[in-house]
Design an enzyme around this catalytic site. Sequence first.
Site, PDB file in Angstrom:
ATOM      1  N   LYS A  35       0.811  -1.224   0.000  1.00 58.41           N
ATOM      2  CA  LYS A  35       0.000   0.000   0.000  1.00 58.41           C
ATOM      3  C   LYS A  35       0.837   1.264   0.000  1.00 58.41           C
ATOM      4  CE  LYS A  35      -0.558   0.306   5.011  1.00 58.41           C
ATOM      5  NZ  LYS A  35       0.474   1.331   5.181  1.00 58.41           N
ATOM      6  N   GLY A 114      -4.263  -4.367   0.413  1.00 61.29           N
ATOM      7  CA  GLY A 114      -4.751  -5.727   0.190  1.00 61.29           C
ATOM      8  C   GLY A 114      -5.658  -6.154   1.330  1.00 61.29           C
ATOM      9  N   GLY A 185      15.098   0.580  25.042  1.00 61.20           N
ATOM     10  CA  GLY A 185      15.349  -0.654  24.291  1.00 61.20           C
ATOM     11  C   GLY A 185      16.340  -0.378  23.161  1.00 61.20           C
ATOM     12  N   ILE A 187      16.088   0.309  19.952  1.00 61.97           N
ATOM     13  CA  ILE A 187      15.871   1.457  19.063  1.00 61.97           C
ATOM     14  C   ILE A 187      16.087   2.764  19.816  1.00 61.97           C
ATOM     15  CG2 ILE A 187      14.127   2.663  17.662  1.00 61.97           C
ATOM     16  CD1 ILE A 187      13.002  -0.088  16.907  1.00 61.97           C
ATOM     17  N   VAL A 240       6.919   7.308  32.943  1.00 63.31           N
ATOM     18  CA  VAL A 240       6.626   8.658  32.458  1.00 63.31           C
ATOM     19  C   VAL A 240       5.141   8.927  32.698  1.00 63.31           C
ATOM     20  CG1 VAL A 240       6.433  10.015  30.353  1.00 63.31           C
ATOM     21  CG2 VAL A 240       8.490   8.645  30.773  1.00 63.31           C
ATOM     22  N   GLY A 270       8.379   0.570  21.612  1.00 56.86           N
ATOM     23  CA  GLY A 270       8.016  -0.682  20.945  1.00 56.86           C
ATOM     24  C   GLY A 270       7.050  -0.463  19.793  1.00 56.86           C
ATOM     25  N   HIS A 448      45.205 -12.067  11.544  1.00 55.42           N
ATOM     26  CA  HIS A 448      45.848 -11.107  12.454  1.00 55.42           C
ATOM     27  C   HIS A 448      46.353  -9.902  11.659  1.00 55.42           C
ATOM     28  CE1 HIS A 448      48.262  -9.589  15.779  1.00 55.42           C
ATOM     29  NE2 HIS A 448      49.244  -9.409  14.900  1.00 55.42           N
TER      30      HIS A 448
HETATM   31  P1  FAD Z   1       7.206  -3.955   7.704  1.00 56.04           P
HETATM   32  O1  FAD Z   1       8.612  -3.663   7.382  1.00 56.04           O
HETATM   33  O2  FAD Z   1       6.501  -3.091   8.679  1.00 56.04           O
HETATM   34  O3  FAD Z   1       6.427  -3.970   6.319  1.00 56.04           O
HETATM   35  C1  FAD Z   1       5.056  -4.186   6.252  1.00 56.04           C
HETATM   36  C2  FAD Z   1       4.553  -3.595   4.949  1.00 56.04           C
HETATM   37  O4  FAD Z   1       3.197  -3.988   4.754  1.00 56.04           O
HETATM   38  C3  FAD Z   1       4.556  -2.071   4.938  1.00 56.04           C
HETATM   39  O5  FAD Z   1       5.259  -1.608   3.815  1.00 56.04           O
HETATM   40  C4  FAD Z   1       3.077  -1.689   4.885  1.00 56.04           C
HETATM   41  O6  FAD Z   1       2.842  -0.525   4.118  1.00 56.04           O
HETATM   42  C5  FAD Z   1       2.473  -2.903   4.202  1.00 56.04           C
HETATM   43  N1  FAD Z   1       1.059  -3.155   4.511  1.00 56.04           N
HETATM   44  C6  FAD Z   1       0.467  -3.230   5.726  1.00 56.04           C
HETATM   45  N2  FAD Z   1      -0.831  -3.558   5.598  1.00 56.04           N
HETATM   46  C7  FAD Z   1      -1.051  -3.681   4.268  1.00 56.04           C
HETATM   47  C8  FAD Z   1      -2.201  -4.013   3.513  1.00 56.04           C
HETATM   48  N3  FAD Z   1      -3.377  -4.349   4.094  1.00 56.04           N
HETATM   49  N4  FAD Z   1      -2.090  -4.025   2.164  1.00 56.04           N
HETATM   50  C9  FAD Z   1      -0.907  -3.728   1.562  1.00 56.04           C
HETATM   51  N5  FAD Z   1       0.205  -3.416   2.234  1.00 56.04           N
HETATM   52  C10 FAD Z   1       0.124  -3.411   3.577  1.00 56.04           C
HETATM   53  N6  FAD Z   1      15.433  -4.813  12.385  1.00 56.04           N
HETATM   54  C11 FAD Z   1      16.639  -5.388  12.205  1.00 56.04           C
HETATM   55  O7  FAD Z   1      16.697  -6.576  11.907  1.00 56.04           O
HETATM   56  N7  FAD Z   1      17.801  -4.669  12.317  1.00 56.04           N
HETATM   57  C12 FAD Z   1      17.792  -3.358  12.632  1.00 56.04           C
HETATM   58  O8  FAD Z   1      18.857  -2.748  12.735  1.00 56.04           O
HETATM   59  C13 FAD Z   1      16.551  -2.720  12.831  1.00 56.04           C
HETATM   60  N8  FAD Z   1      16.499  -1.407  13.121  1.00 56.04           N
HETATM   61  C14 FAD Z   1      15.295  -0.795  13.263  1.00 56.04           C
HETATM   62  C15 FAD Z   1      15.260   0.548  13.544  1.00 56.04           C
HETATM   63  C16 FAD Z   1      14.055   1.203  13.692  1.00 56.04           C
HETATM   64  C17 FAD Z   1      14.039   2.667  13.999  1.00 56.04           C
HETATM   65  C18 FAD Z   1      12.842   0.472  13.540  1.00 56.04           C
HETATM   66  C19 FAD Z   1      11.517   1.150  13.667  1.00 56.04           C
HETATM   67  C20 FAD Z   1      12.856  -0.876  13.248  1.00 56.04           C
HETATM   68  C21 FAD Z   1      14.082  -1.531  13.115  1.00 56.04           C
HETATM   69  N9  FAD Z   1      14.150  -2.897  12.838  1.00 56.04           N
HETATM   70  C22 FAD Z   1      15.369  -3.502  12.692  1.00 56.04           C
HETATM   71  C23 FAD Z   1      12.924  -3.720  12.730  1.00 56.04           C
HETATM   72  C24 FAD Z   1      12.547  -3.970  11.265  1.00 56.04           C
HETATM   73  O9  FAD Z   1      12.438  -2.743  10.590  1.00 56.04           O
HETATM   74  C25 FAD Z   1      11.254  -4.734  11.212  1.00 56.04           C
HETATM   75  O10 FAD Z   1      11.386  -5.907  11.997  1.00 56.04           O
HETATM   76  C26 FAD Z   1      10.897  -5.148   9.786  1.00 56.04           C
HETATM   77  O11 FAD Z   1      10.760  -4.032   8.950  1.00 56.04           O
HETATM   78  C27 FAD Z   1       9.602  -5.947   9.788  1.00 56.04           C
HETATM   79  O12 FAD Z   1       9.351  -6.385   8.499  1.00 56.04           O
HETATM   80  P2  FAD Z   1       7.867  -6.755   8.033  1.00 56.04           P
HETATM   81  O13 FAD Z   1       7.977  -7.074   6.581  1.00 56.04           O
HETATM   82  O14 FAD Z   1       7.288  -7.746   8.932  1.00 56.04           O
HETATM   83  O15 FAD Z   1       7.016  -5.428   8.246  1.00 56.04           O
END
Ligand code: FAD
Length: 469
Positions: A35, A114, A185, A187, A240, A270, A448
């Site tokens: 999306k 979706g 945590g 982040i 907080v 979180g 090394h």
């Molecule tokens: P997401 O990346 O959230 O992707 C989900 C996607 O689904 C989105 O693009 C959304 O638009 C789409 N979507 C949702 N609902 C719908 C729908 N109904 N129809 C169509 N599209 C939809 N992880 C690490 O491993 N290493 C790191 O260093 C790390 N650093 C991070 C730093 C920050 C600041 C944050 C916030 C997170 C970090 N993470 C890190 C965590 C990591 O970003 C997430 O675990 C990961 O992006 C999750 O992947 P995902 O595909 O499950 O979900």
Amino acid sequence: MSDHFDVVVVGGGPAGYAAALYGAAAGLNIALIEKSRLGGTCLHVGCIPAKELLETAAVFRTVKHASVFGVGTSEPTIDFGVTQVRKQGVIDTLTNGLAGLLKHRKVTVYDGVGVLASTGELKTVDVSGGSSGDLSVTGDSVVLAAGSVPRTIPGFDVDGTRIVTSDELLSIQELPARAAVIGGGAIGIEFASMMADLGTSVTVLEAMPKIIPGVDPDAARVVERSLKKRGIDIRTGVMVSGQEVVDGATRVSFGEGESVDVDMVVLSIGRRPFADMLGLDAVGIALDERGFIPVDASCQTQTPGVYAVGDIIATAQLAHIGFAEGMVAIRAILGEDPKPVDYQNVPWCIYCHPEVAFAGHTEESAKEAGFDVVTSTHKFAGNGRAMIVGETEGLVKVIAEKDADGTAGRMLGVHMVGPWVTEQLGQGYMAINWEATVDDVAHFIQPHPTMSELFGETVMALTGRGLHG
Ligand code: FAD
């Protein structure tokens, strides 16, 4: 173009695009519905931009301390606008690369929301609201990968400037002079570390007794000491209670009547699973009490043929866990009886300064699990490469099972804190997952001079015959 696919993936973040790419590589005909932007949280408001800004902080630190190498510079300054342009360039290149990969593998990408419309033998997903128009696609299987969004606190309305989550912080054009990071945590600590290194006065407010919970206490202590040395005020065990604007500043109240005045509040408490737009109610897929989609070990929901992966399920919210789960789901769809993800032994990395990386048991958790353990800890202070680079804070700690004869046997956990440890964890991660003993690993030669010698040294010490330690 056919609107029927072997697999329809909803969500184009790491978990969804991993399922799509892996499935396509295995010859499946895949649809991917997103999306917003391909790459999800990780690429746009997570891993990549956060690490890009942390790298800016690393460059700043290096320049600031250049004179000890005899390199002359003036006092560094920061133009965060330029930083943001560079960050966006990295994101755009990766996003285009991902789109290219999907195209090359002949994944059909739909731009829109979706919604799961039916889950019989043939699954239907309705797509709407994006440039692909309104349509329906069908699939033999569906993979839900809708990810997560930042949690917020009542009374802290996110306005994008005074009160932000990670979504907004990663795009600010100017750093605040004073910031309160709520949540200590991974982040929150990455943000605190980055901002403090670039000149922001940072207060971390954490409800738990310790920051970065889950990290081995010996490693966490090194981080806490370093952050405090760099001027970060860390307040643990405090709740907080509210915020108000006082004389142009935001006054954050916490603990027993305490408060801090800041220019920006960063909520880092979180992320919640984002099933809001999937239409699960209508097809009878229930969420658990915390909003996650329940799945079995192969990531299948209670509805046959419907899988869920990534942050939307109740496993570690990490991009590489999403990759792994996406691949498990595809292998299950292919009928390959996949090995489930071994969540106890996944790699974890925190990119604050100094970095943290670990896999497997901590000393405490190994004991809790009933293991009799021996440990060995070595410090970067004695490592030649760390001295050369000028970053000697940190240690490597290895936890091994104590065999009946009292010697160290199978490796159970590797914990690292210090320079570039996120790039050094690989050996430890593999050793643990291969169930290697300390004798197996001590046999290998470390180049090394490298920082990874410290890992080799720490393991060798557990055999009773170390070299330098
Ligand atoms: P997401 O990346 O959230 O992707 C989900 C996607 O689904 C989105 O693009 C959304 O638009 C789409 N979507 C949702 N609902 C719908 C729908 N109904 N129809 C169509 N599209 C939809 N992880 C690490 O491993 N290493 C790191 O260093 C790390 N650093 C991070 C730093 C920050 C600041 C944050 C916030 C997170 C970090 N993470 C890190 C965590 C990591 O970003 C997430 O675990 C990961 O992006 C999750 O992947 P995902 O595909 O499950 O979900």
